[in-house]
Scaffold this active site. Structure first.
Site, PDB file in Angstrom:
ATOM      1  N   GLU A  56       0.849  -1.192   0.000  1.00 46.31           N
ATOM      2  CA  GLU A  56       0.000   0.000   0.000  1.00 46.31           C
ATOM      3  C   GLU A  56       0.889   1.249   0.000  1.00 46.31           C
ATOM      4  OE1 GLU A  56      -2.441   2.921  -0.018  1.00 46.31           O
ATOM      5  OE2 GLU A  56      -3.233   0.878  -0.274  1.00 46.31           O
ATOM      6  N   GLU A  82     -23.148   3.721   0.803  1.00 45.40           N
ATOM      7  CA  GLU A  82     -24.537   3.298   0.950  1.00 45.40           C
ATOM      8  C   GLU A  82     -24.591   1.781   0.731  1.00 45.40           C
ATOM      9  OE1 GLU A  82     -26.378   7.401  -0.976  1.00 45.40           O
ATOM     10  OE2 GLU A  82     -25.878   5.692  -2.260  1.00 45.40           O
ATOM     11  N   TYR A 201     -27.211  -0.451 -13.103  1.00 49.23           N
ATOM     12  CA  TYR A 201     -27.742  -0.019 -11.815  1.00 49.23           C
ATOM     13  C   TYR A 201     -29.243  -0.301 -11.715  1.00 49.23           C
ATOM     14  CZ  TYR A 201     -24.042   2.297  -9.176  1.00 49.23           C
ATOM     15  OH  TYR A 201     -22.946   2.556  -8.391  1.00 49.23           O
ATOM     16  N   SER A 294      -8.045   4.053  -9.483  1.00 51.20           N
ATOM     17  CA  SER A 294      -8.411   4.489  -8.133  1.00 51.20           C
ATOM     18  C   SER A 294      -9.312   5.705  -8.228  1.00 51.20           C
ATOM     19  CB  SER A 294      -7.167   4.850  -7.316  1.00 51.20           C
ATOM     20  OG  SER A 294      -7.517   5.488  -6.101  1.00 51.20           O
TER      21      SER A 294
END
Length: 588
Positions: A56, A82, A201, A294
């Site tokens: 990392e 969420e 989605y 990222s």
């Protein structure tokens, strides 16, 4: 690797894979995907944790699952997660991770009990005219034309939506609806984003359509995601001996491609560890898991008196993927996602209130005491007439374990960072933390002659600019993201939001990160236990009928002419399951 549903495989344990005692694992990236890989290697792959190393580049694990206190600035959360009950792989992992809060309980137990005792829902989803509740009445306000457009996208073939933008499939009638306001502020979709991702989605969360107006579909952790998810997972991994190599930036990876046999192998990792360059050779017994891309790369923090800066310089996570992608067309096309910062950036801010003055206004809108320790806003509140399209949320307080009991931590973000504000007359990107608080207080309904004093003395704010935060929503082709395990791979896999799962799951969720981790481990080790399939609500006719009822704002379908209607029911639908389902959904 196989996908399964039901309790039969979900409760089964895997047997020890062949030769696992001779294998080691290298994981590039300490975000949720990388941590989940380590978890599945230990639990389901029966690998000795001491043979697992996570590289990392920062000094802390968790990636976008963040939450930290900056002593000179305040609390900082770049975003919130969420979650819902059908994050199958996420809960599969966290059922095995011990809680740090409750003895003899898992993180899943803790989460389940919390949301059972304090269910989430919003009492005010949107405001206008400086803090007045927007009178949505829970309605989507989709015209017949807009409903038809949404239905058309739902049923359209995914192949035909490659490189197609949302505003190419929807008219202004749809884009002016409450549904679109709910949707884009909840998920951070822009009009220029991928219609394919929006379709995914819709299919993924069709069972929650009726919960969009009040967020009753959502569930949240007790604290910020770093303390509630990352810390217990990291501790569990450390207890099993996993090695965390912080300040370690992987700059390149070597591959060997034996094309006649169709075999691909990772042969070496190039890493700068604590400032020193190292080359780590890989053998057939070394497994490599690579986080590519990222959403929080090059994030920049400001403070109460300083604006966050847009960092368009070298981006380590993206630069690594670019180097890898040049070596094989099967490794994806990172430029599709990271080359247009103007369309992938937005800014968030963490506001910490310092006394009781601002919380009074929060309570007026949320209709709940923000210091009660229970659900407050229940999700974002959108100032729908804000030029920044500002949204803000107050989760259960305290949001940090070290947070003083009389303080409230608020998360604020704006989808449009380049337009002047309604009060400060500057773009979000140009604003200091104090100026962002001023704009937020204006939309809370604070009298204008009190805003500047209250912003200066009643809160402190940390703005964060994120250049790539919606990069995964950019219009794309199926081949622009590499498969989790590319064809022919013997010892490596791609993980995270930019790896292509073999399922119909959708990105920008904690579930997707964990799903790619599970797929990678199960495929490379031949784990005999099944991977939970994506929840199948999109194939449940009852769910589809309920969604249709909700999207029509409860209006029933009117059949032509009374006599014709009766004839249709008598001749075609009478005594059928179809009629029963239509009536149960209140569609006739």
């Amino acid at each position: 690797m196989q996908y399964t549903a039901g309790n039969y495989e979900a409760f089964a344990r895997s047997r020890k894979p062949k030769d696992i005692d001779h294998k080691t694992a290298h994981i590039v990236g300490g975000g949720l995907a990388g941590l989940a890989v380590a978890g599945f290697l230990i639990r389901d792959g029966h690998m000795d944790g001491s043979k697992i190393t996570i590289y990392e580049k920062s000094m802390i694990a968790g990636g976008a699952l963040d939450g930290i206190e900056e002593p000179d600035k305040g609390f900082v959360i770049r975003g919130g997660r969420e979650m819902e009950n059908h994050f199958e792989t996420l809960w599969d992992l966290f059922r095995s991770v011990p809680s740090l809060e409750i003895e003899d309980a898992s993180v899943l137990d803790e989460f389940y009990w919390l949301n059972k005792d304090d269910p989430n829902y919003s009492l005010c989803r949107a405001t206008y005219q400086q803090g007045k509740e927007w009178p949505t009445n829970g309605k989507f306000t989709l015209s017949k034309k807009a409903q038809k457009e949404l239905m058309s996208l739902f049923f359209r073939d995914a192949d035909s939506l490659q490189d197609v933008r949302i505003n190419e499939v929807f008219s202004d009638e749809f884009l002016k609806s409450n549904f679109w306001m709910y949707w884009r502020t909840m998920f951070a979709f822009e009009e220029w984003h991928s219609a394919l991702e929006m379709k995914l989605y819709l299919h993924r969360f069709v069972h929650h359509i009726d919960g969009l107006p009040d967020f009753s579909a959502l569930k949240f952790t007790k604290y910020n995601q770093y303390e509630s998810l990352t810390l217990p997972l990291v501790k569990w991994l450390q207890d099993h001996g996993v090695q965390f190599s912080y300040d370690s930036e992987v700059t390149d990876i070597d591959f060997e491609d034996n094309r006649p046999q169709g075999i691909k192998r990772a042969t070496a990792i190039h890493v700068i560890r604590e400032g020193k360059e190292e080359n780590i050779p890989l053998t057939d017994n070394d497994l490599l898991f690579i986080t590519i891309g990222s959403l929080v790369d090059n994030s920049d923090e400001g403070d109460h008196h300083t604006a966050a800066q847009l960092n368009e310089g070298p981006a380590p996570a993206w630069d690594l993927w670019k180097k890898i992608a040049k070596k094989d067309p099967a490794f994806g096309k990172p430029e599709v996602f990271c080359s247009n910062i103007e369309e992938t950036k937005w800014e968030s801010a963490t506001v910490t209130t310092l006394d009781e003055r601002i919380p009074r206004y929060i309570e007026q809108i949320s209709h709940r005491n923000p210091l009660s320790g229970r659900v407050v806003t229940g999700g974002i509140v959108t100032a729908q007439d804000s030029s920044w399209l500002m949204s803000w949320t107050v989760n259960r307080q305290p949001h940090f374990k070290k947070q003083p009991k009389d303080q409230v931590v608020v998360w604020v973000y704006g989808l449009f960072s380049d337009v002047p504000g309604d009060y400060v007359k500057k773009s979000l990107q140009e604003c200091t933390g104090e100026e962002i608080v001023q704009e937020w207080l204006y939309h809370l309904g604070v009298p204008t002659d009190e805003i500047e004093e209250l912003a200066a003395t009643g809160a402190k704010c940390v703005p964060v600019m994120m250049p790539y935060v919606t990069s995964f929503f950019m219009p794309r082709k199926h081949t622009d993201r590499p498969a989790v395990v590319p064809e022919g791979s013997q010892n490596f896999a791609f993980i995270g939001q930019f790896a292509q799962s073999a399922t119909r799951d959708c990105i920008f969720t904690t579930e997707y990160s964990v799903r790619t981790a599970m797929e990678s481990v199960y495929a490379l080790l031949g784990i005999e236990r099944g991977i939970p399939e994506v929840y199948n609500s999109t194939y449940d006719v009852r769910v589809l009928l309920d969604a249709a009822h909700s999207l029509a704002d409860g209006e029933r379908t009117k059949l032509p002419g009374g006599a014709l209607s009766n004839l249709l029911i008598d001749k075609k639908l009478k005594n059928t399951e179809i009629l029963k389902l239509l009536k149960e959904a209140d569609l006739l």
